[in-house]
Motif scaffolding. Structure first.
Motif, mmCIF file in Angstrom:
data_model
loop_
_atom_site.group_PDB
_atom_site.id
_atom_site.type_symbol
_atom_site.label_atom_id
_atom_site.label_comp_id
_atom_site.label_asym_id
_atom_site.label_seq_id
_atom_site.Cartn_x
_atom_site.Cartn_y
_atom_site.Cartn_z
ATOM 1 N N LEU A 76 0.840 -1.198 0.000
ATOM 2 C CA LEU A 76 0.000 0.000 0.000
ATOM 3 C C LEU A 76 0.877 1.250 0.000
ATOM 4 O O LEU A 76 1.920 1.292 0.672
ATOM 5 C CB LEU A 76 -0.896 0.046 1.244
ATOM 6 N N ILE A 77 0.419 2.253 -0.733
ATOM 7 C CA ILE A 77 1.047 3.573 -0.689
ATOM 8 C C ILE A 77 0.087 4.533 -0.004
ATOM 9 O O ILE A 77 -1.107 4.545 -0.295
ATOM 10 C CB ILE A 77 1.379 4.074 -2.102
ATOM 11 N N VAL A 88 4.254 0.721 2.290
ATOM 12 C CA VAL A 88 4.426 -0.379 3.248
ATOM 13 C C VAL A 88 4.180 -1.704 2.552
ATOM 14 O O VAL A 88 3.225 -1.856 1.791
ATOM 15 C CB VAL A 88 3.466 -0.197 4.447
ATOM 16 N N LYS A 89 5.068 -2.659 2.841
ATOM 17 C CA LYS A 89 4.950 -4.001 2.287
ATOM 18 C C LYS A 89 4.245 -4.920 3.277
ATOM 19 O O LYS A 89 3.925 -4.524 4.406
ATOM 20 C CB LYS A 89 6.343 -4.536 1.951
ATOM 21 N N ALA A 90 3.997 -6.153 2.854
ATOM 22 C CA ALA A 90 3.285 -7.124 3.683
ATOM 23 C C ALA A 90 3.958 -7.272 5.043
ATOM 24 O O ALA A 90 5.187 -7.366 5.144
ATOM 25 C CB ALA A 90 3.234 -8.474 2.974
ATOM 26 N N GLY A 91 3.134 -7.269 6.088
ATOM 27 C CA GLY A 91 3.631 -7.371 7.456
ATOM 28 C C GLY A 91 3.830 -6.038 8.131
ATOM 29 O O GLY A 91 4.116 -5.987 9.333
ATOM 30 N N GLY A 92 3.680 -4.943 7.383
ATOM 31 C CA GLY A 92 3.899 -3.619 7.937
ATOM 32 C C GLY A 92 2.615 -2.892 8.276
ATOM 33 O O GLY A 92 1.508 -3.389 8.050
ATOM 34 N N VAL A 93 2.771 -1.674 8.803
ATOM 35 C CA VAL A 93 1.648 -0.868 9.283
ATOM 36 C C VAL A 93 1.746 0.543 8.713
ATOM 37 O O VAL A 93 2.826 1.149 8.697
ATOM 38 C CB VAL A 93 1.640 -0.790 10.826
ATOM 39 N N GLN A 94 0.607 1.076 8.250
ATOM 40 C CA GLN A 94 0.458 2.498 7.956
ATOM 41 C C GLN A 94 -0.266 3.124 9.153
ATOM 42 O O GLN A 94 -1.412 2.774 9.421
ATOM 43 C CB GLN A 94 -0.397 2.704 6.693
ATOM 44 N N TRP A 95 0.397 4.046 9.860
ATOM 45 C CA TRP A 95 -0.200 4.726 11.014
ATOM 46 C C TRP A 95 -0.326 6.215 10.709
ATOM 47 O O TRP A 95 0.643 6.845 10.273
ATOM 48 C CB TRP A 95 0.655 4.526 12.257
ATOM 49 N N MET A 96 -1.512 6.755 10.912
ATOM 50 C CA MET A 96 -1.715 8.189 10.696
ATOM 51 C C MET A 96 -2.504 8.786 11.846
ATOM 52 O O MET A 96 -3.626 8.350 12.132
ATOM 53 C CB MET A 96 -2.462 8.442 9.385
ATOM 54 N N ASN A 97 -1.927 9.764 12.510
ATOM 55 C CA ASN A 97 -2.624 10.554 13.517
ATOM 56 C C ASN A 97 -3.348 11.679 12.778
ATOM 57 O O ASN A 97 -2.713 12.606 12.268
ATOM 58 C CB ASN A 97 -1.609 11.106 14.520
ATOM 59 N N ALA A 98 -4.694 11.596 12.701
ATOM 60 C CA ALA A 98 -5.461 12.606 11.973
ATOM 61 C C ALA A 98 -5.471 13.947 12.688
ATOM 62 O O ALA A 98 -5.706 14.987 12.060
ATOM 63 C CB ALA A 98 -6.889 12.113 11.751
ATOM 64 N N GLY A 99 -5.244 13.938 14.008
ATOM 65 C CA GLY A 99 -5.162 15.179 14.760
ATOM 66 C C GLY A 99 -6.331 16.103 14.500
ATOM 67 O O GLY A 99 -7.496 15.713 14.566
ATOM 68 N N ASP A 105 -5.411 9.034 1.535
ATOM 69 C CA ASP A 105 -5.752 8.044 0.521
ATOM 70 C C ASP A 105 -4.750 6.910 0.650
ATOM 71 O O ASP A 105 -3.560 7.154 0.885
ATOM 72 C CB ASP A 105 -5.673 8.668 -0.873
ATOM 73 N N GLU A 106 -5.230 5.674 0.528
ATOM 74 C CA GLU A 106 -4.356 4.498 0.517
ATOM 75 C C GLU A 106 -4.500 3.832 -0.847
ATOM 76 O O GLU A 106 -5.602 3.452 -1.253
ATOM 77 C CB GLU A 106 -4.699 3.551 1.662
ATOM 78 N N VAL A 107 -3.376 3.692 -1.549
ATOM 79 C CA VAL A 107 -3.363 3.396 -2.971
ATOM 80 C C VAL A 107 -2.633 2.086 -3.241
ATOM 81 O O VAL A 107 -1.567 1.821 -2.670
ATOM 82 C CB VAL A 107 -2.663 4.560 -3.722
ATOM 83 N N ILE A 108 -3.202 1.264 -4.115
ATOM 84 C CA ILE A 108 -2.517 0.065 -4.593
ATOM 85 C C ILE A 108 -1.395 0.498 -5.541
ATOM 86 O O ILE A 108 -1.637 1.260 -6.485
ATOM 87 C CB ILE A 108 -3.499 -0.867 -5.346
#
Length: 294
Positions: A76-77, A88-99, A105-108
């Motif tokens: 995912l991008i 992020v590749k398989a096994g990873g995490v995208q973390w976003m603090n929206a504050g 957007d999360e893109v293939i």
């Protein structure tokens, strides 16, 4: 052992072309600690050309929460209007603090859009303390190798610390209260006993397969919530194949919660302000060309 307060089946749904199962919020459980949302993104083999290049149609705002996307298969991008970018590749995490407000957007990635491939994961929303809801947004990509992996039960189980800590090992992802998300893999016919802390709220979810949680049978795609005493959780895998479990929760969220759509705040007035700021353009715009990848 910790008594189970509730267990209930997650609800099937769809997000665009992706099939999901929504475990939180549910009829009986609005949240577990600060965790207020859990989508199980069912495994899907993406067909070549099934996803088009990003055009902003999936971009959407958030305020007052941290989004937490855990990817098991695929890539995912991430793009956001605060300038956040990561892959992020398989096994990873995208973390976003929206504050105090952001559009993301999360893109293939292009190569997956062209050639296809397996895609599978989970998304959590973590409610933020009121003071953090007022801060500027933030973003962190974390790859699989950056997340602690702990061996348990004489090597018959692993516990991956996605958020928070276990056994003295901590995730690099920021945690503003006591909170945790653990991904456990348990070998066939094996059992584990996990230490718990008094006063914290604990929930569990089985993506696939059945198990015994504290001697209570739990089926695939069921959410369970435990009592908050400190007597531990035992998980037994009665099948011959490996079992996956998510355990998550943390300290109770004591502040008032008002949510509407993608915004989770503390008052109705703050929800109104969140929408007003979004519609007036205060969350900014996403620049999809900042990396040259798209």
């Amino acid at each position: 052992m910790k008594p189970i307060i509730t267990k209930e089946k997650a609800i099937a749904d769809k997000v665009g072309p992706i099939d999901i199962v929504r475990a939180l919020p549910s009829d009986l459980t609005p949240r577990v600690g600060p965790i207020i949302f859990l989508d199980h993104i069912l495994e899907k083999n993406l067909l070549p050309g099934e996803f088009s290049a990003p055009n902003g149609s999936f971009a959407h705002p958030h305020r007052g929460i941290a989004t937490f996307t855990y990817l098991l298969k695929g890539e995912l991008i991430h793009f956001d209007s605060n300038g956040g970018y990561g892959r992020v590749k398989a096994g990873g995490v995208q973390w976003m603090n929206a504050g105090n407000g952001v559009i993301h957007d999360e893109v293939i990635p292009e190569e997956f859009r062209v050639s296809g491939g397996a895609f599978y994961g989970f998304q959590f929303w973590v409610n933020l303390p009121a003071e953090i809801k007022e801060q500027a947004p933030d973003y962190m990509p974390v790859q699989a190798e950056e997340l602690p992996l702990i061996q348990l039960a004489d090597g018959q189980a692993t516990l991956k610390v996605l958020l928070g800590e276990y056994g003295g090992k901590s995730s690099p992802i920021p945690a503003f209260t006591q909170q945790f998300i653990w991904h456990i893999k348990l070998s066939g016919k094996a059992s584990i006993e996990l230490k718990t802390l008094e006063g914290l709220e604990y929930g569990g979810y089985l993506p696939n397969g059945n198990a015994l949680f504290n001697d209570i049978e739990i089926s695939a795609r069921e959410l369970v919530v435990f009592d908050s005493n400190d007597t531990g959780i035992t998980i037994s895998n009665k099948a011959n194949k490996e079992l996956e479990i998510l355990l998550f929760g943390g300290e109770p969220y004591e502040e008032k919660i008002v949510s509407h759509g993608p915004f989770v705040m503390n008052t109705v007035e703050e929800i109104g302000q969140a929408y007003e700021d979004f519609r007036s353009g205060k969350y900014g715009k996403i620049d999809y060309q900042i990396t040259g990848e798209i």
